[in-house]
Design a protein around this motif. Structure first.
Motif, PDB file in Angstrom:
ATOM      1  N   ASP A   1      13.340   4.002   2.129  1.00 47.59           N
ATOM      2  CA  ASP A   1      12.904   3.511   0.345  1.00 47.59           C
ATOM      3  C   ASP A   1      11.958   4.698  -0.273  1.00 47.59           C
ATOM      4  O   ASP A   1      11.259   3.608  -0.983  1.00 47.59           O
ATOM      5  CB  ASP A   1      12.264   1.812   0.883  1.00 47.59           C
ATOM      6  CG  ASP A   1      13.500   1.524  -0.999  1.00 47.59           C
ATOM      7  OD1 ASP A   1      13.349   2.109  -1.602  1.00 47.59           O
ATOM      8  OD2 ASP A   1      12.849  -0.142  -0.950  1.00 47.59           O
ATOM      9  N   PRO A   2      11.981   5.619  -0.426  1.00 44.58           N
ATOM     10  CA  PRO A   2      11.956   6.437  -1.274  1.00 44.58           C
ATOM     11  C   PRO A   2      11.922   5.874  -2.678  1.00 44.58           C
ATOM     12  O   PRO A   2      10.358   6.469  -3.140  1.00 44.58           O
ATOM     13  CB  PRO A   2      12.337   7.594  -0.573  1.00 44.58           C
ATOM     14  CG  PRO A   2      14.202   7.785  -0.617  1.00 44.58           C
ATOM     15  CD  PRO A   2      13.928   6.083   0.382  1.00 44.58           C
ATOM     16  N   GLU A   3      12.894   5.545  -3.276  1.00 44.47           N
ATOM     17  CA  GLU A   3      12.321   4.941  -4.758  1.00 44.47           C
ATOM     18  C   GLU A   3      11.799   4.063  -4.375  1.00 44.47           C
ATOM     19  O   GLU A   3      11.025   4.218  -5.864  1.00 44.47           O
ATOM     20  CB  GLU A   3      13.072   4.070  -4.879  1.00 44.47           C
ATOM     21  CG  GLU A   3      15.162   5.555  -5.179  1.00 44.47           C
ATOM     22  CD  GLU A   3      15.769   5.625  -4.412  1.00 44.47           C
ATOM     23  OE1 GLU A   3      15.806   5.394  -3.176  1.00 44.47           O
ATOM     24  OE2 GLU A   3      16.698   7.176  -3.691  1.00 44.47           O
ATOM     25  N   ALA A   4      11.004   3.563  -3.614  1.00 46.43           N
ATOM     26  CA  ALA A   4      10.249   2.265  -4.146  1.00 46.43           C
ATOM     27  C   ALA A   4       8.804   2.476  -3.551  1.00 46.43           C
ATOM     28  O   ALA A   4       7.743   3.013  -4.057  1.00 46.43           O
ATOM     29  CB  ALA A   4      10.154   1.091  -2.460  1.00 46.43           C
ATOM     30  N   ALA A   5       8.201   4.129  -3.080  1.00 46.68           N
ATOM     31  CA  ALA A   5       7.694   4.765  -2.804  1.00 46.68           C
ATOM     32  C   ALA A   5       8.048   5.562  -4.045  1.00 46.68           C
ATOM     33  O   ALA A   5       6.259   5.229  -4.397  1.00 46.68           O
ATOM     34  CB  ALA A   5       7.514   5.883  -1.735  1.00 46.68           C
ATOM     35  N   ALA A   6       7.997   5.957  -4.743  1.00 42.58           N
ATOM     36  CA  ALA A   6       8.447   6.610  -5.684  1.00 42.58           C
ATOM     37  C   ALA A   6       7.558   5.242  -6.973  1.00 42.58           C
ATOM     38  O   ALA A   6       6.360   5.783  -7.995  1.00 42.58           O
ATOM     39  CB  ALA A   6       9.346   7.466  -6.477  1.00 42.58           C
ATOM     40  N   VAL A   7       7.732   4.110  -7.246  1.00 42.32           N
ATOM     41  CA  VAL A   7       7.157   3.298  -8.164  1.00 42.32           C
ATOM     42  C   VAL A   7       5.691   2.871  -7.580  1.00 42.32           C
ATOM     43  O   VAL A   7       5.348   2.963  -8.771  1.00 42.32           O
ATOM     44  CB  VAL A   7       8.340   1.765  -8.126  1.00 42.32           C
ATOM     45  CG1 VAL A   7       6.694   0.688  -8.706  1.00 42.32           C
ATOM     46  CG2 VAL A   7       9.509   1.879  -8.121  1.00 42.32           C
ATOM     47  N   VAL A   8       5.300   3.277  -6.766  1.00 45.45           N
ATOM     48  CA  VAL A   8       4.534   3.171  -6.125  1.00 45.45           C
ATOM     49  C   VAL A   8       3.137   4.127  -6.462  1.00 45.45           C
ATOM     50  O   VAL A   8       2.847   3.528  -7.381  1.00 45.45           O
ATOM     51  CB  VAL A   8       4.280   2.615  -5.063  1.00 45.45           C
ATOM     52  CG1 VAL A   8       3.041   2.727  -3.988  1.00 45.45           C
ATOM     53  CG2 VAL A   8       5.109   0.966  -3.972  1.00 45.45           C
ATOM     54  N   PHE A   9       3.832   4.943  -6.234  1.00 42.75           N
ATOM     55  CA  PHE A   9       2.675   6.445  -6.330  1.00 42.75           C
ATOM     56  C   PHE A   9       3.154   6.688  -8.406  1.00 42.75           C
ATOM     57  O   PHE A   9       1.881   7.279  -8.718  1.00 42.75           O
ATOM     58  CB  PHE A   9       3.273   7.511  -5.698  1.00 42.75           C
ATOM     59  CG  PHE A   9       3.233   6.998  -4.389  1.00 42.75           C
ATOM     60  CD1 PHE A   9       1.660   8.116  -4.111  1.00 42.75           C
ATOM     61  CD2 PHE A   9       3.555   6.375  -3.182  1.00 42.75           C
ATOM     62  CE1 PHE A   9       1.325   7.588  -2.418  1.00 42.75           C
ATOM     63  CE2 PHE A   9       3.096   7.286  -2.179  1.00 42.75           C
ATOM     64  CZ  PHE A   9       1.642   7.591  -1.960  1.00 42.75           C
ATOM     65  N   GLU A  10       3.959   5.760  -8.898  1.00 42.27           N
ATOM     66  CA  GLU A  10       3.857   6.402 -10.125  1.00 42.27           C
ATOM     67  C   GLU A  10       3.147   5.527 -10.946  1.00 42.27           C
ATOM     68  O   GLU A  10       3.392   4.620 -12.172  1.00 42.27           O
ATOM     69  CB  GLU A  10       5.507   5.999 -10.927  1.00 42.27           C
ATOM     70  CG  GLU A  10       6.003   8.356 -10.559  1.00 42.27           C
ATOM     71  CD  GLU A  10       7.541   8.301 -10.435  1.00 42.27           C
ATOM     72  OE1 GLU A  10       7.774   7.079 -11.183  1.00 42.27           O
ATOM     73  OE2 GLU A  10       7.721   9.553 -10.157  1.00 42.27           O
ATOM     74  N   SER A  11       2.426   4.171  -9.926  1.00 45.82           N
ATOM     75  CA  SER A  11       2.190   2.903 -11.540  1.00 45.82           C
ATOM     76  C   SER A  11       1.291   2.591 -11.982  1.00 45.82           C
ATOM     77  O   SER A  11       0.909   2.085 -12.426  1.00 45.82           O
ATOM     78  CB  SER A  11       2.079   1.466 -10.105  1.00 45.82           C
ATOM     79  OG  SER A  11       1.177   1.864  -8.999  1.00 45.82           O
ATOM     80  N   GLY A  12       0.408   4.077 -11.645  1.00 51.62           N
ATOM     81  CA  GLY A  12      -0.803   3.552 -12.434  1.00 51.62           C
ATOM     82  C   GLY A  12      -2.052   2.602 -11.218  1.00 51.62           C
ATOM     83  O   GLY A  12      -3.690   3.137 -11.712  1.00 51.62           O
ATOM     84  N   VAL A  13      -1.979   1.960 -10.058  1.00 49.73           N
ATOM     85  CA  VAL A  13      -2.488   1.129  -9.721  1.00 49.73           C
ATOM     86  C   VAL A  13      -3.505   2.306  -8.996  1.00 49.73           C
ATOM     87  O   VAL A  13      -2.696   3.032  -8.648  1.00 49.73           O
ATOM     88  CB  VAL A  13      -1.992   0.230  -8.227  1.00 49.73           C
ATOM     89  CG1 VAL A  13      -2.624  -0.153  -7.543  1.00 49.73           C
ATOM     90  CG2 VAL A  13      -0.932  -0.814  -9.816  1.00 49.73           C
ATOM     91  N   PRO A  14      -4.810   2.201  -7.974  1.00 59.58           N
ATOM     92  CA  PRO A  14      -5.195   2.933  -7.063  1.00 59.58           C
ATOM     93  C   PRO A  14      -4.644   2.829  -6.079  1.00 59.58           C
ATOM     94  O   PRO A  14      -4.156   1.890  -5.551  1.00 59.58           O
ATOM     95  CB  PRO A  14      -6.325   2.265  -7.227  1.00 59.58           C
ATOM     96  CG  PRO A  14      -6.725   1.770  -8.352  1.00 59.58           C
ATOM     97  CD  PRO A  14      -5.761   0.549  -8.837  1.00 59.58           C
ATOM     98  N   VAL A  15      -4.299   3.639  -5.786  1.00 62.39           N
ATOM     99  CA  VAL A  15      -2.857   3.869  -4.337  1.00 62.39           C
ATOM    100  C   VAL A  15      -4.042   5.022  -3.198  1.00 62.39           C
ATOM    101  O   VAL A  15      -4.839   6.063  -3.789  1.00 62.39           O
ATOM    102  CB  VAL A  15      -1.857   4.622  -4.330  1.00 62.39           C
ATOM    103  CG1 VAL A  15      -1.661   4.867  -3.288  1.00 62.39           C
ATOM    104  CG2 VAL A  15      -0.764   4.082  -5.235  1.00 62.39           C
ATOM    105  N   THR A  16      -4.289   4.665  -1.975  1.00 61.78           N
ATOM    106  CA  THR A  16      -5.113   5.158  -0.556  1.00 61.78           C
ATOM    107  C   THR A  16      -3.502   5.652   0.358  1.00 61.78           C
ATOM    108  O   THR A  16      -2.845   4.564   0.483  1.00 61.78           O
ATOM    109  CB  THR A  16      -5.972   4.615  -0.913  1.00 61.78           C
ATOM    110  OG1 THR A  16      -6.578   3.994  -1.277  1.00 61.78           O
ATOM    111  CG2 THR A  16      -6.735   5.510   0.572  1.00 61.78           C
ATOM    112  N   MET A  17      -2.988   6.688   0.632  1.00 62.70           N
ATOM    113  CA  MET A  17      -1.878   6.847   1.851  1.00 62.70           C
ATOM    114  C   MET A  17      -2.922   7.249   2.664  1.00 62.70           C
ATOM    115  O   MET A  17      -3.926   8.525   2.696  1.00 62.70           O
ATOM    116  CB  MET A  17      -1.687   7.954   0.374  1.00 62.70           C
ATOM    117  CG  MET A  17      -0.296   8.096   1.666  1.00 62.70           C
ATOM    118  SD  MET A  17       0.533  10.268   0.813  1.00 62.70           S
ATOM    119  CE  MET A  17      -0.076  11.959   2.702  1.00 62.70           C
ATOM    120  N   ILE A  18      -2.197   6.729   4.151  1.00 68.52           N
ATOM    121  CA  ILE A  18      -2.661   6.826   5.247  1.00 68.52           C
ATOM    122  C   ILE A  18      -1.493   7.575   5.700  1.00 68.52           C
ATOM    123  O   ILE A  18      -0.545   6.694   6.498  1.00 68.52           O
ATOM    124  CB  ILE A  18      -3.192   5.642   5.640  1.00 68.52           C
ATOM    125  CG1 ILE A  18      -4.604   5.184   5.074  1.00 68.52           C
ATOM    126  CG2 ILE A  18      -3.557   5.443   7.407  1.00 68.52           C
ATOM    127  CD1 ILE A  18      -6.025   5.499   4.990  1.00 68.52           C
TER     128      ILE A  18
END
Ligand code: BDR
Ligand code: CA
Length: 301
Positions: free
Chosen positions: A162-179
């Motif tokens: 679900d790349p569209e969902a991932a784009a929403v998450v990374f563009e959200s401004g919420v602190p994101v940590t990617m493992i």
């Protein structure tokens, strides 16, 4: 104070261990488990979450989320996780039920919390669209890579689904940590780790059966000598940030590529002149990580 966590997952062999780690680690207050279709269909991964909680005596609400990605058909990982999504052990009927509430509503009732996401990001994106970022302290997700993929040459499975969902998450401004795979491929469940788990009793033996199936598919599909325990690394980052070293970087999600759909474009050297939008894992203390996994399972036994 333990960190409040909602775990959004698609069990999945490594998701199963992530549930055990989150439930067994004293540093985490596991508030709820939500499921999302990815490794297998929503019905199957939800049943698997119930199975793990039943086997381990984990008493937290479980809610079903999205049955398919935001805009694409579902793509499952049957080649890696089998027909049930968690092949290997035999399970009786689960003793824990699912709550009649959508995953995102259950998540919302348990905020403020850290959202740990170990499947496709469909539920998390829907949550952000429905409720905004309020209450989400951080999103720690297993997905992507600073290097190559495992589902296509450039895309990791959770982001590919679900790349569209991932784009929403990374563009959200919420602190994101990617493992990403660049660290989770260091978390290889060697025979000595399996033996430590197996020695813990029935729950450890269930882990052994899960890892034996997972090892066989990883050997067959990817030629790995031992299977990587991807999802628990995201939980480990919440338990003790010193287990997983991160750097700040801009991460772009490829949604339109011909060959690169679902790629995480991690700008480690700032070449794109974009402000960082994520903390990106670059290192793992493998021995201490497995000590924590074994410790968590022993506490649930
Ligand atoms: C991710 O894909 C799934 O198959 C695993 O559960 C993990 O979340 C690894 O690429
Ligand atoms: Ca997963």
């Amino acid at each position: 104070m333990p960190t409040p966590v909602v775990l959004d997952c698609d069990p999945g062999h490594d998701d199963a261990i992530a549930i055990l780690l989150a439930a067994g680690a004293p540093e985490i207050d596991l508030r709820a488990i939500t499921t999302v279709a990815a490794n297998q269909t929503l019905d199957k991964v939800t049943l698997n979450a119930q199975r793990i909680c039943s086997a381990a005596g984990i008493d937290v609400p479980i809610a079903r989320g999205c049955a398919r990605p935001l805009v694409r058909p579902l793509y499952v990982a049957e080649d890696v996780h089998g027909e049930s999504g968690m092949d290997g052990p035999s399970f009786g009927p689960p003793s824990v039920a699912v709550v009649e509430e959508h995953a995102i509503d259950l998540m919302h009732r348990h905020m403020p919390a850290t959202l740990v996401a170990t499947g496709a990001l469909t539920n998390v994106a829907l949550y952000l669209q429905r409720y905004g970022s309020a209450g989400v302290r951080e999103i720690v997700l297993m997905g992507g890579s600073t290097e190559r993929g495992n589902t296509t040459p450039y895309a990791e499975f959770n982001i590919y689904v679900d790349p569209e969902a991932a784009a929403v998450v990374f563009e959200s401004g919420v602190p994101v940590t990617m493992i990403g795979l660049n660290v989770t491929h260091q978390a290889l469940v060697t025979p000595s780790v399996v033996a430590r788990l197996e020695a813990l009793g029935p729950l450890g033996q269930m882990c052994e059966e899960l890892m034996t199936f997972f090892a066989a598919t990883y050997r067959e599909v990817f030629g790995f000598e031992a299977p990587p325990l991807h999802d628990p690394v995201a939980v480990a980052r919440v338990i003790d940030p010193s287990l997983v070293t991160c750097v700040e970087a801009f991460v772009g999600i490829e949604t339109a590529g011909i060959f690169t759909r679902g790629a995480t474009v991690v700008d480690l050297h700032g070449r794109l002149n974009q402000p960082p939008n994520a903390r990106v894992a670059v290192g793992l203390d493998v021995d201490r990580f497995f000590d924590r996994v074994v410790d968590a399972v022993s506490r649930l036994t």
